[in-house]
Design a protein around this motif. Structure first.
Motif, PDB file in Angstrom:
ATOM      1  N   TYR A  69      23.612 -45.889 100.330  1.00 15.72           N
ATOM      2  CA  TYR A  69      22.847 -45.782  99.095  1.00 15.72           C
ATOM      3  C   TYR A  69      23.763 -45.524  97.909  1.00 15.72           C
ATOM      4  O   TYR A  69      24.856 -44.976  98.051  1.00 15.72           O
ATOM      5  N   ALA A  70      23.269 -45.911  96.739  1.00 17.02           N
ATOM      6  CA  ALA A  70      23.995 -45.684  95.494  1.00 17.02           C
ATOM      7  C   ALA A  70      22.981 -45.519  94.378  1.00 17.02           C
ATOM      8  O   ALA A  70      21.821 -45.936  94.492  1.00 17.02           O
ATOM      9  N   SER A  71      23.414 -44.912  93.274  1.00 18.14           N
ATOM     10  CA  SER A  71      22.560 -44.843  92.089  1.00 18.14           C
ATOM     11  C   SER A  71      22.291 -46.260  91.589  1.00 18.14           C
ATOM     12  O   SER A  71      23.167 -47.129  91.663  1.00 18.14           O
ATOM     13  N   LEU A  72      21.069 -46.495  91.096  1.00 18.38           N
ATOM     14  CA  LEU A  72      20.774 -47.813  90.545  1.00 18.38           C
ATOM     15  C   LEU A  72      21.683 -48.104  89.359  1.00 18.38           C
ATOM     16  O   LEU A  72      22.099 -49.242  89.152  1.00 18.38           O
ATOM     17  N   ASP A  73      22.012 -47.071  88.586  1.00 16.79           N
ATOM     18  CA  ASP A  73      23.008 -47.191  87.515  1.00 16.79           C
ATOM     19  C   ASP A  73      24.383 -46.972  88.139  1.00 16.79           C
ATOM     20  O   ASP A  73      24.715 -45.854  88.538  1.00 16.79           O
ATOM     21  N   PRO A  74      25.206 -48.010  88.288  1.00 18.88           N
ATOM     22  CA  PRO A  74      26.484 -47.865  88.992  1.00 18.88           C
ATOM     23  C   PRO A  74      27.456 -46.908  88.327  1.00 18.88           C
ATOM     24  O   PRO A  74      28.430 -46.475  88.955  1.00 18.88           O
ATOM     25  N   ALA A  75      27.206 -46.555  87.075  1.00 21.23           N
ATOM     26  CA  ALA A  75      28.111 -45.637  86.384  1.00 21.23           C
ATOM     27  C   ALA A  75      27.874 -44.176  86.772  1.00 21.23           C
ATOM     28  O   ALA A  75      28.682 -43.308  86.438  1.00 21.23           O
ATOM     29  N   ILE A  76      26.770 -43.896  87.454  1.00 20.44           N
ATOM     30  CA  ILE A  76      26.408 -42.513  87.790  1.00 20.44           C
ATOM     31  C   ILE A  76      26.651 -42.274  89.276  1.00 20.44           C
ATOM     32  O   ILE A  76      26.107 -43.000  90.115  1.00 20.44           O
ATOM     33  N   PRO A  77      27.467 -41.272  89.633  1.00 22.16           N
ATOM     34  CA  PRO A  77      27.697 -40.969  91.053  1.00 22.16           C
ATOM     35  C   PRO A  77      26.392 -40.591  91.744  1.00 22.16           C
ATOM     36  O   PRO A  77      25.497 -39.993  91.136  1.00 22.16           O
ATOM     37  N   LEU A  78      26.285 -40.924  93.020  1.00 20.94           N
ATOM     38  CA  LEU A  78      25.056 -40.658  93.762  1.00 20.94           C
ATOM     39  C   LEU A  78      24.728 -39.171  93.788  1.00 20.94           C
ATOM     40  O   LEU A  78      23.562 -38.781  93.632  1.00 20.94           O
ATOM     41  N   ASP A  79      25.725 -38.303  93.972  1.00 18.44           N
ATOM     42  CA  ASP A  79      25.465 -36.860  94.024  1.00 18.44           C
ATOM     43  C   ASP A  79      24.816 -36.363  92.739  1.00 18.44           C
ATOM     44  O   ASP A  79      23.930 -35.500  92.771  1.00 18.44           O
ATOM     45  N   GLU A  80      25.255 -36.918  91.604  1.00 22.49           N
ATOM     46  CA  GLU A  80      24.680 -36.520  90.318  1.00 22.49           C
ATOM     47  C   GLU A  80      23.221 -36.968  90.222  1.00 22.49           C
ATOM     48  O   GLU A  80      22.357 -36.218  89.732  1.00 22.49           O
ATOM     49  N   THR A  81      22.934 -38.164  90.697  1.00 21.09           N
ATOM     50  CA  THR A  81      21.563 -38.656  90.692  1.00 21.09           C
ATOM     51  C   THR A  81      20.673 -37.802  91.580  1.00 21.09           C
ATOM     52  O   THR A  81      19.545 -37.457  91.205  1.00 21.09           O
ATOM     53  N   VAL A  82      21.160 -37.440  92.762  1.00 20.74           N
ATOM     54  CA  VAL A  82      20.370 -36.612  93.676  1.00 20.74           C
ATOM     55  C   VAL A  82      20.087 -35.248  93.054  1.00 20.74           C
ATOM     56  O   VAL A  82      18.966 -34.721  93.168  1.00 20.74           O
TER      57      VAL A  82
END
Length: 394
Positions: free
Chosen positions: A66-79
């Motif tokens: 999985y990854a953030s839909l916005d590739p500029a944002i790290p997944l941990d930050e999105t979670v």
């Protein structure tokens, strides 16, 4: 009532959550808030009594990660952002009942803070599962890695399976113990009805006469099915009924443009739309449905009693294949596996036969479409704090 729908890919989780929420509101059981990560949350018409809260969306890569839909944002930050929004929503809405869709701990554990607070306050907690999750061996490994069984046993009052055990038992491959088994309820599938038509609703002219509907759901993984159907019409001018292809909002732009060009060369035999938030109308009119076999489309096939041809995917999960094979064994649908090759002639023959295929209703399965009524009954029972009876669990 708060419904959490993690929605990392496709439309399935959001559509199931909306179906349940709208039925609960119509029944007068509760007001409902849906927390969803779907990037198309705003594409559905609002329903009085149902509110929606969006969390930052994530997407599934081809390798299953999985990854953030916005590739500029790290997944941990999105979670972290998602977890904070979900917790704030819980605190503001103060629900009496929380229904968590599919993932006991939420995406990357984002529901754990809510589960802790809900349990401490006496808020009732329910895990809602579709009829099929995955191959039992894969599911066992996934749940062991996530600690999902322990979360289920610790927090949840009930587990609702939106299906019937004759078709599949999604948790049968897990050693969850007798205590969890006693909390398990097979509700039946979630019956769909025609919604109130939107004031500006329009349908393609092709849908004014008998037609086949081709729908890969959200469309993110539906390009192969669409290509196969178009190839069948390109190779066989004698297929008796035209087809309307619903691409789905997640079909990639390059594939969509290629398909539109090919469809444009077959006027009167093929037509296409990108997305229909009220696709129930098209399914109800179709002489037959060609689909991949996702949960919501399967419910609609049963509800509107349409002959159906399923072409299930097998990766990254075997969910669709298991559902399709089990449904075919019961006589509800027919399956065209791509393991036999995607020769246009195979699909053309299946499309020719589809309108004359028996409808699902010829098979009588008790409780098959009782899901929404059972869910409403359980909402009232949990609100009244009535314990689950042996009869209900069976």
């Amino acid at each position: 009532m708060l419904i959490y729908s993690h929605d990392t890919f496709g439309l399935g989780h959001l559509r199931r959550a909306r179906t349940i929420a709208e039925a609960i509101v119509r029944d007068g059981c509760a007001q409902v808030a849906i927390v969803s990560g779907s990037p198309v949350l705003d594409r559905f018409a609002p329903t009085p009594g149902v509110s929606a809260v969006a969390v930052p969306p994530v997407t599934k890569r081809p390798d299953g990660a999985y990854a953030s839909l916005d590739p500029a944002i790290p997944l941990d930050e999105t979670v972290r952002a998602r977890r904070a929004i979900i917790l704030r929503t819980f605190e503001a809405f103060r629900p009496h009942l929380v229904v968590v869709d599919k993932e006991p701990a939420g995406f990357h554990g984002e529901m754990l803070p809510v589960l802790e607070r809900a349990a401490a306050r006496g808020c009732r907690l329910v895990l809602g599962l579709r009829d099929v999750l995955d191959d039992p061996a894969r599911l066992a490994a996934e749940w062991a890695r996530k600690g999902a069984g322990a979360v289920l046993a610790r927090f949840y009052d009930e587990v609702w399976v939106y299906g019937v055990p004759r078709l599949h038992r999604p948790l049968a491959g897990l050693d969850l113990g007798a205590d969890v088994e006693r909390r398990l309820i097979y509700t039946g599938y979630l019956r769909r009805a025609l919604p109130r038509p939107e004031a500006d609703r329009r349908e393609p002219a092709l849908a004014g006469a008998p037609f086949l509907l081709v729908t890969p759901g959200g469309g993110g993984d539906g390009a192969a099915l669409i290509d196969w159907v178009i190839a069948a019409y390109e190779s066989d001018p004698g297929i008796p009924l035209p087809a309307l292809v619903a691409f789905g909002p997640f079909l990639d732009a390059a594939s969509r443009e290629d398909f539109l060009a090919r469809i444009g060369r077959l006027p009167g035999r093929l037509a296409a739309i990108t997305f229909d938030a009220q696709i129930e109308f098209l399914i109800g009119k179709a002489a037959g449905v060609v689909a991949m076999g996702g949960y919501n489309t399967f419910c609609e096939i049963l509800s509107f009693d349409r002959p159906a041809l399923l072409v299930p995917r097998t990766e990254p999960r075997r969910e669709q294949e298991i559902r399709a094979r089990s449904a075919e064994a019961l006589g509800l649908v027919r399956v065209l596996p791509d393991s036999g090759g995607r020769a246009p002639e195979r699909m053309a023959a299946a499309l020719r036969a589809l309108p004359d295929q028996p409808a699902p209703s010829r098979v009588v399965l008790p409780g098959l479409l009782d899901g929404l009524g059972v869910v409403a009954d359980r909402v009232r029972a949990l609100a009244a704090r009535r314990p689950l009876s042996v009869a209900e669990a069976l």
